[in-house]
Enzyme design. Structure first.
Site, PDB file in Angstrom:
ATOM      1  N   HIS A   1       0.830  -1.210   0.000  1.00  0.00           N
ATOM      2  CA  HIS A   1       0.000   0.000   0.000  1.00  0.00           C
ATOM      3  C   HIS A   1       0.862   1.256   0.000  1.00  0.00           C
ATOM      4  O   HIS A   1       1.911   1.287   0.610  1.00  0.00           O
ATOM      5  CB  HIS A   1      -0.938  -0.004   1.209  1.00  0.00           C
TER       6      HIS A   1
ATOM      7  N   PRO B   1      -1.068   0.388 -11.124  1.00  0.00           N
ATOM      8  CA  PRO B   1       0.203   0.783 -10.515  1.00  0.00           C
ATOM      9  C   PRO B   1       1.293  -0.247 -10.784  1.00  0.00           C
ATOM     10  O   PRO B   1       1.029  -1.448 -10.763  1.00  0.00           O
ATOM     11  CB  PRO B   1      -0.113   0.863  -9.021  1.00  0.00           C
TER      12      PRO B   1
ATOM     13  N   HIS C   1      -4.664  -5.710 -12.572  1.00  0.00           N
ATOM     14  CA  HIS C   1      -4.700  -4.732 -11.467  1.00  0.00           C
ATOM     15  C   HIS C   1      -3.332  -4.205 -11.075  1.00  0.00           C
ATOM     16  O   HIS C   1      -3.225  -3.276 -10.292  1.00  0.00           O
ATOM     17  CB  HIS C   1      -5.402  -5.324 -10.248  1.00  0.00           C
TER      18      HIS C   1
END
Lengths: 138, 483
Positions: B206, B380, B406
């Site tokens: 994250h 990302p 993703h």
């Protein structure tokens, strides 16, 4: 003999845990969990917690036990180091665990573990050798 | 090694079929190029594609995106849609971090305006956005009632409390609030874990990343998305924190019993599930919606602190920084959606675990301003390379239930990454490349090192060549905060 070994899993982290009894297996699994999370040499036994968990079988009991410790770690910021299992059956476990609250100036967090998964979960017994496999989501 | 376990047939350069065999209800389809497929076959992820194909009521295919890797139960990078009457819903098909997702922000700032202020910016972001164990902002405390409002209203709750604007909500999947959330189905434990973690990043992969538009592949669509060359962007990647993990955990227990009750045969307990329409299935979906809403609120609150950090570090007003949402979309979720199956419109329960919704132009569920171009998707990469902004396509809608990849997907386990980077100072290496990193734990930096991931450019190349997304811009990182 090693209490546990780490197994490589692409996205997550897994352990093979060993013990001479079901009790020892569960103790070593809990030790492995916090050995992955932190440097246990810096953790002291300051607080004790009584824990009681249940499961439909040994495997689920193992996940419940580790999840309970992880929940206490997450909610109360506790690090556990010593574990005494006072009673264990295939469905029920009672234990007292010792540890202390996380302090930024004293402890390190090596890995945050999100959850204890059921993936590849197994407990095998051969005479006095118990072995379990658990995968953590990190 | 894995060849003897299952067959795999080439469909074209970017798609592979695992034919239906044994207990599979449908075939598996893997999106990958030849080189990637070889990498993918090194672990058990394709067996997991097969396991998912064996679940009751699965429709059309068990799908794998090119960033697929070995997960628990369902593979990460997996997409599976189930019939609402005959099919199942599985917490393992969503994952522990419910509605973990990505939000992309644009700004009115140009790269040269911040390049000399990065140090101050990254430090301010790191100070303002909590990460790491037990850290949270003292100015955000939730009572249990207030927390239930978060679960019911999602990002709308955050905006009602002054975290951001109503306009932000227009650019979030489902406008930041999934319907059907019932906070009474969320356990006290989950509520307890969630109470102090709203507005926190968490650790692992994250992050909040400030970057700039480094390449534009489609000028016209980039303009519609409000992205200009060298314009500063911000990516927020986080999810539902301990609350989501606990909801998943609680319902795995429920589903293990439910699988027995409904006689669903499982090859891995982590695949446990219940019929979509059963009491257990409905309750999971209502609790999952709560966790999803918590994640939307989490990214909304963090966005507010990103805005404040830019103001504080660069001494500029919100009018000057003009931070606004491009889009916010989850990649760990199960949702009811309408899709065309065999020429008929059907309501399905679509599971995306490490896969992103990528709806085509003119789909009713995307914001009006993007109607002509399709839903934005942010992919990302790792912290040293780049990220991509894509849009959804008609082909994604027809072939992959409107889904795409993703992220980059790991190729090295965390242990391998740690061993292979021994003695290296990753933060210094990144700094030499012009990327400033602040992380709560040094371990995170080595585990998240670039080479532990597939090259996101290759992953995005596959989804573009296969036609399930269209590449619009590339973003390069300038500074990153991680948990």
């Amino acid at each position: 003999m090693n209490k546990y070994i780490l197994i490589d899993h692409t996205a997550d982290i897994g352990i093979d845990v060993f013990g001479a009894s079901l009790q020892e297996l569960f103790v070593n699994a809990a030790f492995a969990l916090f050995d992955i999370i932190t440097d246990l040499s810096k953790t002291e036994d300051k607080i004790a917690y009584k824990i009681s968990v249940s499961g439909i079988d040994r495997e689920q009991l193992l996940v419940s036990w580790l999840s309970e410790l992880l929940y206490l770690h997450d909610v109360k910021n506790l690090l556990f180091k010593d574990f005494c299992i006072e009673g264990i059956t295939d469905n029920q476990l009672n234990a007292t665990v010792w540890g202390e609250a996380f302090r930024e100036d004293k402890h390190v967090i090596k890995t945050e573990i999100k959850a204890v998964t059921y993936h590849c979960l197994s407990i095998i017994q051969e005479d006095h050798h118990w072995k379990a496999r658990v995968i953590f989501d990190i | 090694m894995t060849d003897d376990k299952y067959k795999i047939q080439k469909i074209d350069d970017y798609r592979w079929r695992i034919p239906r065999e044994g207990k599979m209800h449908v075939e598996g389809i893997v999106y990958a190029d030849e080189h990637m497929l070889k990498e993918i076959q090194k672990d058990e992820s394709l067996q997991q594609v097969i396991n998912v194909a064996c679940l009751p009521g699965i429709i059309r295919h068990s799908l794998a995106m090119p960033d697929i890797h070995w997960g628990y139960g369902f593979p990460i990078g997996g997409v599976a849609a189930f019939d609402v009457d005959e099919g199942v819903v599985s917490p393992g098909g969503v994952g522990y971090d419910i509605n973990c997702g990505v939000r992309l922000l644009r700004t009115g700032l140009h790269r040269i305006e911040i390049i000399n202020k990065l140090e101050s910016l990254v430090n301010t972001l790191f100070a303002n956005i909590p990460s790491g164990v037990g850290s949270h902002r003292r100015d955000l405390k939730l009572s249990q009632q207030e927390e239930k409002n978060v679960l019911r209203d999602g990002a709308r709750w955050a905006v009602s409390q002054g975290y951001g604007t109503k306009e932000d909500l227009e650019y979030i999947e489902e406008k930041g609030c999934i319907r059907g959330a019932d906070p009474e189905l969320v356990s006290d434990r989950a509520l307890e874990r969630g109470r102090t973690q709203l507005g926190t990043l968490g650790s692992g992969n994250h992050f909040v990343e400030v970057g700039y538009v480094s390449e534009i592949y489609d000028e016209e669509i980039a303009r519609v998305l409000g992205l200009e060359r060298d314009g500063i962007t911000i990516v927020v990647h986080t999810g539902s924190r301990g609350l989501g993990y606990q909801v998943c955990d609680d319902f795995l227990k429920v589903m293990i019993n439910a699988s027995r009750k409904y006689n669903i045969e499982l090859s891995d307990r982590q695949l446990c599930c219940a019929p979509v329409n059963s009491q257990e299935g409905k309750e999971y979906l209502a609790a999952m919606a709560c966790a999803a809403n918590y994640a939307f609120a989490n990214r909304q609150v963090i966005t507010h602190w990103v805005r404040e950090s830019f103001g504080g570090a660069l001494h500029i007003s919100p009018k000057e920084s003009q931070i606004s949402l491009v889009y916010d979309v989850g990649h760990n979720i199960a949702k009811f959606e309408e899709h065309i199956v065999g020429g008929e419109k059907r309501r399905l329960c679509v599971h995306r675990k490490g896969a992103t919704r990528a709806f085509p132009p003119h789909h009713p569920n995307i914001p009006d301003v993007y109607k002509s171009v399709g839903q934005p998707v942010l992919i990302p990469g790792d912290m040293g390379r780049c990220s991509y902004v894509l849009v959804g396509t008609e082909k994604a809608y027809t072939d992959t239930f409107g889904s795409t990849c993703h992220g980059a997907g790991r190729v090295m386990s965390r242990g391998q990454a740690t061993r292979s980077t021994k003695g290296r100072n990753i933060a210094e290496e990144l700094k030499a490349k012009g990327i400033l990193v602040r992380a709560d734990s040094r371990a995170t930096l080595v585990e998240e090192v670039s080479e532990a991931y597939k090259d996101v450019t290759e992953v995005v190349g596959v989804v573009e060549h296969a036609g399930i997304s269209k590449k619009i811009v590339q973003l390069k990182p300038m500074c990153v905060i991680k948990g």
